[in-house]
Write an enzyme that holds these catalytic residues in place. Structure first.
Site, short mmCIF file in Angstrom:
data_model
loop_
_atom_site.label_atom_id
_atom_site.label_comp_id
_atom_site.label_asym_id
_atom_site.label_seq_id
_atom_site.Cartn_x
_atom_site.Cartn_y
_atom_site.Cartn_z
CE1 TYR A 90 2.01 -21.57 -31.53
CE2 TYR A 90 1.44 -19.63 -30.65
CZ TYR A 90 1.25 -20.47 -31.68
OH TYR A 90 0.54 -19.92 -32.50
CG ASP A 114 8.73 -18.92 -27.14
OD1 ASP A 114 9.28 -18.95 -28.15
OD2 ASP A 114 9.26 -19.67 -26.01
CB CYS A 158 13.16 -19.58 -32.52
SG CYS A 158 11.79 -20.54 -33.04
N1 SAH Z 1 7.84 -21.31 -24.40
C1 SAH Z 1 8.53 -22.36 -24.31
C2 SAH Z 1 8.49 -23.35 -25.70
C3 SAH Z 1 8.76 -22.84 -26.98
S1 SAH Z 1 8.96 -23.70 -28.30
C4 SAH Z 1 9.99 -22.40 -23.84
O1 SAH Z 1 10.18 -21.15 -23.89
O2 SAH Z 1 10.35 -23.40 -23.45
C5 SAH Z 1 7.29 -23.94 -29.19
C6 SAH Z 1 6.22 -24.87 -28.61
O3 SAH Z 1 5.29 -24.57 -29.12
C7 SAH Z 1 6.81 -26.15 -28.77
O4 SAH Z 1 6.73 -26.68 -27.21
C8 SAH Z 1 5.67 -26.88 -29.62
O5 SAH Z 1 5.37 -28.16 -29.07
C9 SAH Z 1 4.58 -25.85 -29.26
N2 SAH Z 1 3.51 -25.90 -30.45
C10 SAH Z 1 3.80 -25.83 -31.81
N3 SAH Z 1 2.63 -25.74 -32.52
C11 SAH Z 1 1.57 -25.39 -31.49
C12 SAH Z 1 0.34 -24.77 -31.72
N4 SAH Z 1 -0.17 -24.86 -32.92
N5 SAH Z 1 -0.70 -24.63 -30.68
C13 SAH Z 1 0.07 -24.84 -29.45
N6 SAH Z 1 1.45 -25.01 -29.22
C14 SAH Z 1 2.09 -25.58 -30.30
#
Ligand code: SAH
Length: 495
Positions: free
Chosen positions: A338, A422, A449
């Site tokens: 993520y 995350d 979060c």
């Molecule tokens: N680690 C990053 C973003 C965290 S927010 C930072 O700190 O900036 C969570 C992220 O997970 C988002 O960008 C969203 O698009 C992504 N996401 C949501 N579902 C997901 C999934 N099933 N697999 C991979 N990424 C995903």
């Protein structure tokens, strides 16, 4: 016998606790009341808005005894606005509330012993200044009853705009930018968009500021272009005024003609200056603490559509904790699931052998690759896809089916040393968690979060052979009920 209450009844109640949405909680003869706008420690007269058998929702009508935990909110609209739920609570009490929320979720939902949590949980990381921390604001534009253009914010759970050009969580420059836009629209009779009819032109304004660079971006979201040459009537005059604001770097329009709640349209045209602004996040020199990170300034290029953390000062503290918990020595193979635009990945790359990021949104991964390149980082690579699909594919040895341009990879991705996650509020998918358990990394760092889904997922990981070692909350969103948490789990040794 308990007295039952009905809608519109007035009751006197002492507020003893804070609910998940920031409301005050009190009891009258065993009957629970959730009172909007009441603060823990208040005695209030509340009017019931919705009654059930055992509990009721109510709204504070009169403050009878003022709680010692109240502080004067800066924002006059804090009660109407949906953004800040606990601005009337003093900041120390806000932090205590968030710390307790994480603790209680871990105990009640995660089933961890209170004794364990109290031993390992570290004090929440608060903000030095809980106002003016947001680097991004999106204001809806509308028309008031007298036909004047207004910007503002939506009243809680509605789409009614409360007129305002100020939000005390955002940058000071926002006010002047909004006033310039409103004056321009009034002068040239540019109509605001009307959600009901789908008519009118200006829908929203996005303002973003790179706190470390001072660079400011304005993106006006419009419902189609105005004419052949201009997107907005007399746009040169608007640009001239906006350009005079200190730090103005980029002015653009986003075209959104859809009848939808989605704010930004995908089509962006830069009208003035650069198409991006920059912000920097500092990776601390951790060598004295026994970690290999020599300290580095990471620079991120942000377009109007880029995802970026909204509180960069606290983000730096959050990522530093994640890096510390990862316990890197310079050789590790690390997954960052993520990963968004790769912010945590690039942090980790400074102390790891190799980092692999996974993210659902292709544009975010393009940004992640650009960010790695522009920061001279060659040991990070990124995959587009769902974490719950990419990770099992790797574990099953089908990685060739997943495209990932980037550095040639030496490490064993099937057996990483560390996995960092995350996820969004709903937490990790169970297929993702079970693959993590099969991969059996030495350490798992969970950045969350939503402490309720965090607690649920930690239980699964602990039942699968991991031990919860460290927990620390970080306040990224002062005056709201949201809280971020970082946890460290380590592999339980099989004896
Ligand atoms: N680690 C990053 C973003 C965290 S927010 C930072 O700190 O900036 C969570 C992220 O997970 C988002 O960008 C969203 O698009 C992504 N996401 C949501 N579902 C997901 C999934 N099933 N697999 C991979 N990424 C995903």
């Amino acid at each position: 016998m308990n007295q039952t209450y009905q809608k519109n009844d007035l009751v006197m109640v002492t507020i003893e606790d804070i609910g998940t949405d920031g409301e005050g909680i009190g009891k009258v003869e065993g009957f629970t009341l959730f009172v909007k706008d009441a603060v823990v420690g208040d005695v209030v007269e509340a009017r019931i808005t919705k009654a059930k058998k055992q509990y009721a929702y109510a709204r504070m009508e009169k403050l009878l005894t003022v709680s010692p935990f109240r502080s004067e909110p800066k924002c006059p609209w804090h009660r109407q606005c949906g953004g800040c739920q606990i601005q009337a609570l003093n900041y120390a009490k806000q932090l205590e509330y968030k710390q307790n929320k994480v603790r209680n979720h871990l105990i009640r939902i995660g089933g961890f012993e209170a004794e364990l949590i109290d031993r390992i949980i570290e004090p929440i990381v608060g903000m030095e200044e809980p106002y003016r921390y947001r680097n991004k604001a999106q204001y809806p534009v509308g028309t008031d009853r007298d036909g004047h253009v207004v910007t503002g914010f939506y009243a809680g759970r509605t789409h009614t705009i409360i007129p305002s050009t100020e939000c005390y969580l955002g940058a000071e420059e926002n006010k002047e930018i909004l006033e310039i836009l409103i004056a321009h629209m009034e002068k040239y009779r540019i109509p605001a968009y009307d959600e009901e009819t789908g008519k009118g032109q200006v829908r929203h304004v996005l303002i973003r500021k790179g706190f470390s660079t001072g660079e400011i971006m304005v993106c006006v979201v419009i419902n189609g272009r105005y004419g052949e040459k201009e997107y907005i009537s007399n746009q040169a005059k608007l640009l001239e005024k906006l350009a005079m604001i200190n730090g103005m770097t980029s002015v653009s329009v986003s075209i959104n003609t859809d009848k939808t709640n989605v704010i930004m349209g995908k089509e962006i045209h830069t009208l003035w200056g650069s198409s991006v602004i920059h912000d920097m996040i500092h990776v601390r020199d951790m060598r004295r603490e026994g970690y290999p990170c020599t300290g580095q300034q990471l620079t991120f290029a942000l377009s109007p559509l880029s995802f970026y953390q909204v509180n960069p000062i606290q983000t730096e503290k959050l990522y530093s904790l994640a890096l510390e918990y990862a316990g890197l020595t310079g050789r590790e193979v690390v997954w960052d699931l993520y990963c968004g635009i790769g912010t945590i990945s690039l942090f980790l790359a400074s102390g790891a052998g190799q980092v692999c990021g996974v993210e659902l949104i292709p544009q975010a991964i393009e940004d992640a690759r650009d960010n790695a390149r522009s920061n001279g980082i060659s040991n990070a690579r990124f995959y587009v896809g769902k974490a719950e699909e990419v990770l099992p594919a790797f574990y099953a040895g089908k990685q060739d089916e997943i495209s990932a341009p980037g550095a040639e990879f030496q490490g064993d991705l099937r057996h990483p040393d560390v996995i960092v996650v995350d996820p969004p509020r709903k937490g990790c998918d169970s297929a993702c968690l079970s693959t993590m358990l099969q991969m059996r990394p030495e350490r798992i760092v969970y950045v969350s979060c939503d402490s309720a889904t965090l607690a649920r997922d930690l239980r699964i990981l602990c039942d699968g052979g991991y031990e919860l070692r460290r927990v620390r909350a970080v306040d990224q969103f002062g005056h709201t009920v949201h809280v971020e948490t970082v946890c460290l789990l380590s592999k339980r040794q099989i004896t």
